[in-house]
Motif scaffolding. Structure first.
Motif, PDB file in Angstrom:
ATOM      1  N   TYR A  71       0.846  -1.201   0.000  1.00 15.93           N
ATOM      2  CA  TYR A  71       0.000   0.000   0.000  1.00 15.93           C
ATOM      3  C   TYR A  71       0.880   1.249   0.000  1.00 15.93           C
ATOM      4  N   TYR A  72       1.940   1.208   0.827  1.00 14.67           N
ATOM      5  CA  TYR A  72       2.864   2.335   0.898  1.00 14.67           C
ATOM      6  C   TYR A  72       3.497   2.602  -0.475  1.00 14.67           C
ATOM      7  N   LEU A  75       0.955   4.262  -2.697  1.00 16.50           N
ATOM      8  CA  LEU A  75       0.727   5.654  -2.308  1.00 16.50           C
ATOM      9  C   LEU A  75       1.914   6.550  -2.646  1.00 16.50           C
ATOM     10  N   SER A  76       3.122   6.022  -2.525  1.00 19.15           N
ATOM     11  CA  SER A  76       4.311   6.848  -2.748  1.00 19.15           C
ATOM     12  C   SER A  76       4.688   6.948  -4.225  1.00 19.15           C
ATOM     13  N   PRO A  80      -1.609   7.184  -6.868  1.00 22.83           N
ATOM     14  CA  PRO A  80      -2.156   5.919  -6.363  1.00 22.83           C
ATOM     15  C   PRO A  80      -3.229   5.366  -7.300  1.00 22.83           C
ATOM     16  N   VAL A 128      -7.949   7.420  -1.391  1.00 22.67           N
ATOM     17  CA  VAL A 128      -6.529   7.648  -1.149  1.00 22.67           C
ATOM     18  C   VAL A 128      -6.335   8.005   0.323  1.00 22.67           C
ATOM     19  N   ALA A 129      -7.179   8.903   0.838  1.00 20.23           N
ATOM     20  CA  ALA A 129      -7.078   9.304   2.248  1.00 20.23           C
ATOM     21  C   ALA A 129      -7.322   8.114   3.174  1.00 20.23           C
ATOM     22  N   GLN A 132      -4.242   5.948   3.006  1.00 15.63           N
ATOM     23  CA  GLN A 132      -3.130   6.607   3.696  1.00 15.63           C
ATOM     24  C   GLN A 132      -3.247   6.450   5.208  1.00 15.63           C
ATOM     25  N   THR A 135      -2.330   2.857   6.089  1.00 13.40           N
ATOM     26  CA  THR A 135      -0.904   2.619   5.875  1.00 13.40           C
ATOM     27  C   THR A 135      -0.074   3.326   6.942  1.00 13.40           C
ATOM     28  N   ALA A 136      -0.439   4.551   7.293  1.00 11.69           N
ATOM     29  CA  ALA A 136       0.300   5.285   8.327  1.00 11.69           C
ATOM     30  C   ALA A 136       0.263   4.540   9.658  1.00 11.69           C
ATOM     31  N   TYR A 139       2.130   0.521   8.514  1.00 11.80           N
ATOM     32  CA  TYR A 139       3.393   0.309   7.806  1.00 11.80           C
ATOM     33  C   TYR A 139       4.556   0.842   8.631  1.00 11.80           C
TER      34      TYR A 139
END
Length: 171
Positions: A71-72, A75-76, A80, A128-129, A132, A135-136, A139
């Motif tokens: 997922y990270y 997103l990065s 995404p 996306v939010a 995120q 993942t925050a 991860y």
């Protein structure tokens, strides 16, 4: 505790005779959040003889902690996306079906390694939010291990690391 999830529908498009080399071309058009009106079974949305669109509803996408790195990476990437794995029907090459949907870059990579067809389409900002936030929380990058410069390693250790035995140089 239940996993975070979202239910989605995938729209797949088929183009007839896009060029002299292909009879059919397929592409994923979009992934949208599931609505009750979509039903649970695939259905034809449009067919004018050249372009046909099917909706494949009711894909349940759950987030898993062990996919947090994937997922990270998604997103990065800067943009995404949804990763959609689909297959052409073996008996009727004018038909294709959507098999799975993911948000994990790593899972999409495994599908590609298995020679599956994978397309991607942009992930909508509210999702996306959502991704995120998950993942925050889950991860945690592997801590980087410091490597000592070779000049600080004893000669015996350098030889052992190089796969040599004793004080002899390779012949």
């Amino acid at each position: 505790m239940p996993r975070p999830c979202v239910e989605v529908a995938v729209v797949l498009e088929r183009e007839a005779s896009p060029n002299v080399w292909e009879d059919w071309r397929f592409r994923i058009v979009e992934v949208v959040e599931q609505q009750e009106a979509f039903g649970r079974e695939p259905r034809l949305l449009h067919d004018d003889g050249r372009i046909a669109r099917w909706m494949f509803p009711a894909f349940r996408l759950e987030l898993f902690r062990d996919e947090a790195e994937g997922y990270y990476l998604n997103l990065s990437s800067g943009q995404p996306v949804w990763f959609v794995m689909w297959r052409i029907d073996d008996e009727d090459p004018s038909r294709a079906t959507v098999e799975q949907v993911s948000l994990s870059y790593n899972e999409a990579g495994r599908w590609l390694d298995a020679q599956e067809r994978v397309d991607n389409v942009p992930l909508q900002p509210p999702l996306v939010a959502w991704l995120q936030a998950y993942t925050a929380e889950h991860y945690k990058p592997e801590p980087k291990k410091r490597q000592r410069p070779a000049s600080f390693v004893s000669p015996d250790a350098r030889i052992a690391h190089a796969g040599l035995k004793g004080d002899k140089a390779p012949e």
